[in-house]
Design an enzyme around this catalytic site. Structure first.
Site, PDB file in Angstrom:
ATOM      1  N   ALA A 148      -3.054 -33.430  20.753  1.00 11.24           N
ATOM      2  CA  ALA A 148      -2.604 -34.240  21.888  1.00 11.24           C
ATOM      3  C   ALA A 148      -1.995 -35.562  21.441  1.00 11.24           C
ATOM      4  O   ALA A 148      -0.934 -35.972  21.916  1.00 11.24           O
ATOM      5  CB  ALA A 148      -3.768 -34.493  22.844  1.00 11.24           C
ATOM      6  N   HIS A 149      -2.664 -36.252  20.513  1.00  7.27           N
ATOM      7  CA  HIS A 149      -2.189 -37.606  20.198  1.00  7.27           C
ATOM      8  C   HIS A 149      -0.900 -37.619  19.376  1.00  7.27           C
ATOM      9  O   HIS A 149      -0.241 -38.648  19.278  1.00  7.27           O
ATOM     10  CB  HIS A 149      -3.282 -38.442  19.530  1.00  7.27           C
ATOM     11  N   CYS A 152      -6.334 -43.545  -1.166  1.00  4.56           N
ATOM     12  CA  CYS A 152      -7.446 -44.003  -1.996  1.00  4.56           C
ATOM     13  C   CYS A 152      -8.610 -43.042  -1.851  1.00  4.56           C
ATOM     14  O   CYS A 152      -9.135 -42.861  -0.749  1.00  4.56           O
ATOM     15  CB  CYS A 152      -7.861 -45.413  -1.590  1.00  4.56           C
ATOM     16  N   GLN A 181       2.507 -31.624  14.304  1.00  3.87           N
ATOM     17  CA  GLN A 181       3.579 -32.615  14.156  1.00  3.87           C
ATOM     18  C   GLN A 181       4.877 -32.169  14.820  1.00  3.87           C
ATOM     19  O   GLN A 181       5.865 -32.902  14.782  1.00  3.87           O
ATOM     20  CB  GLN A 181       3.836 -32.879  12.666  1.00  3.87           C
ATOM     21  N   ALA A 185      -6.669 -31.255  16.131  1.00  2.10           N
ATOM     22  CA  ALA A 185      -5.961 -30.284  15.304  1.00  2.10           C
ATOM     23  C   ALA A 185      -6.809 -29.793  14.134  1.00  2.10           C
ATOM     24  O   ALA A 185      -6.699 -28.641  13.719  1.00  2.10           O
ATOM     25  CB  ALA A 185      -4.656 -30.892  14.788  1.00  2.10           C
ATOM     26  N   THR A 186      -7.663 -30.654  13.599  1.00  2.00           N
ATOM     27  CA  THR A 186      -8.505 -30.240  12.475  1.00  2.00           C
ATOM     28  C   THR A 186      -9.420 -29.090  12.876  1.00  2.00           C
ATOM     29  O   THR A 186      -9.534 -28.089  12.156  1.00  2.00           O
ATOM     30  CB  THR A 186      -9.341 -31.421  11.956  1.00  2.00           C
TER      31      THR A 186
END
Length: 367
Positions: free
Chosen positions: A181-182, A306, A160, A49-50
């Site tokens: 996909a994931h 972080c 999402q 997706a990125t």
């Protein structure tokens, strides 16, 4: 995927294994297209997706500028994934202006404010379908109408959403749509960008052998495409049953937390969310410490991250007005297709027990 790996082939090779690979890719592309109501030719596979978001923002803006030189503004919502925000901001060094549309206290796009930012200077707008932190479903269809009224292009990050809620690109009237996909139970390492047949084609980010109509060069990962296609078919067939199952599980989890007298509130309020999702603020609890305590038994995410050794509040939670202390108590939950009620009850017990031992002292923010 195992069957494909057992008989490898390059879809660009003029031999039997290449022909088998090409047919596998075509079948996978068709299945992914079916999941969102597109045609196979409108699907371009990416590494995730990125990359698809970068192709949609950078590639489209650079391509469309040639046809619309007077349009130099990109509009994104305040709660977009960094994979949209960062490429949008990167365009500023190329002469583009970037506007940020605010959200309300529930984390949902403020359409009235969005409309004020849509004018004849706008080249491209991007609003995600579902927020990755809160699970809030965004008014993509309404935002697309506003953008198109002035002739601007419209993109939506649906990583999402696809496989969890109904996604129909024709009904939404989007020009570009990002998939992962994931996020719908498929393999990591592959995503896709829907590019409407009538939309401006993005300039490629990578140059090479001219695969996928020259939009995304590189030998296609045949096994990953097969896995993505298989996951898309399962998601399409199980959409309603998955929604019912996941909704039941998240309701049971939250009910159990309340019964165990854990004090919390849903960050999204009454905004519509993806079935199975909840972002909750635990009062006077250090969410990072809680998650660490139960990490062997329950997988949760928090509302902070972080960065360079410093705890920083999520930009999504900042956008909806949460203070640093409030954000430190936020946990993100997703109950999935493969979980059952017993696991959910067990998870609730772990959360309640850990919360009692993860209290933030008055005025204290743990580092």
């Amino acid at each position: 995927m195992l069957a494909v790996w057992a008989h490898p082939g390059n879809a660009g090779s003029p031999n039997v294994s290449g022909e088998v690979a090409a047919r596998t890719i075509a079948a996978g592309r068709e299945s992914v297209a079916d999941l969102i109501g597109a045609t196979a030719s409108e699907i371009t596979f990416t590494a995730g997706a990125t990359e698809a978001n970068n192709l949609a923002i950078l590639g489209v803006a650079r391509a469309a500028r040639k046809f619309e030189p007077n349009r130099k503004r990109v509009l994104v919502s305040a709660v977009e994934h960094k994979a949209v925000l960062e490429p949008a901001h990167a365009l500023q060094s190329e002469g583009f202006d970037v506007s940020i549309a605010p959200v309300d206290r529930r984390g949902r796009l403020d359409l009235a404010e969005f409309a004020k930012l849509v004018d004849q200077d706008l080249l491209l707008a991007s609003v995600m379908m579902v927020n990755n932190e809160t699970g809030v479903i965004q008014p993509v269809k309404e935002a697309a109408v506003l953008a198109h009224e002035t002739g601007a292009l419209f993109h939506s990050d649906a990583a999402q959403a696809a496989g969890k809620i109904d996604v129909d690109v024709l009904e939404l009237d989007v020009d570009y749509l990002t998939l992962s996909a994931h996020k719908c139970y498929g393999p990591m390492g592959i995503g896709a960008l829907y590019i409407a047949a009538s939309a401006t084609k993005p300039l490629p980010l990578t140059l090479g052998g001219g695969q996928q109509s020259g939009i995304r060069a590189g030998t296609e990962p045949v096994a990953l495409v097969a896995g993505f296609g298989a996951a898309a078919r399962v998601a399409r067939d199980r959409l309603e049953s998955d929604q019912e199952h996941c909704s039941t599980l998240i309701a049971r989890l939250l009910e159990t937390l309340e019964e165990r007298q854990l004090r919390f509130r849903r960050v999204s309020g009454d905004a519509p969310t993806v079935p199975g999702t909840a972002s909750i603020q635990l009062f006077d609890v250090d969410a990072d410490e809680l998650c660490a305590r139960i990490a062997r038994n329950v997988s949760l995410s928090t509302g902070s991250a972080c960065t360079s050794g410093q705890i920083k509040t999520s930009h999504v939670l900042e956008s909806i007005g949460l203070s640093e202390r409030e954000a430190r108590g936020v946990i993100r939950i997703f109950c999935n297709r493969y979980q059952n009620s017993d696991e959910i009850l067990s998870a609730a017990a772990h959360i309640v027990d850990a919360a009692a031992r993860s209290q933030l002292e008055t005025g204290e923010v743990h580092q």
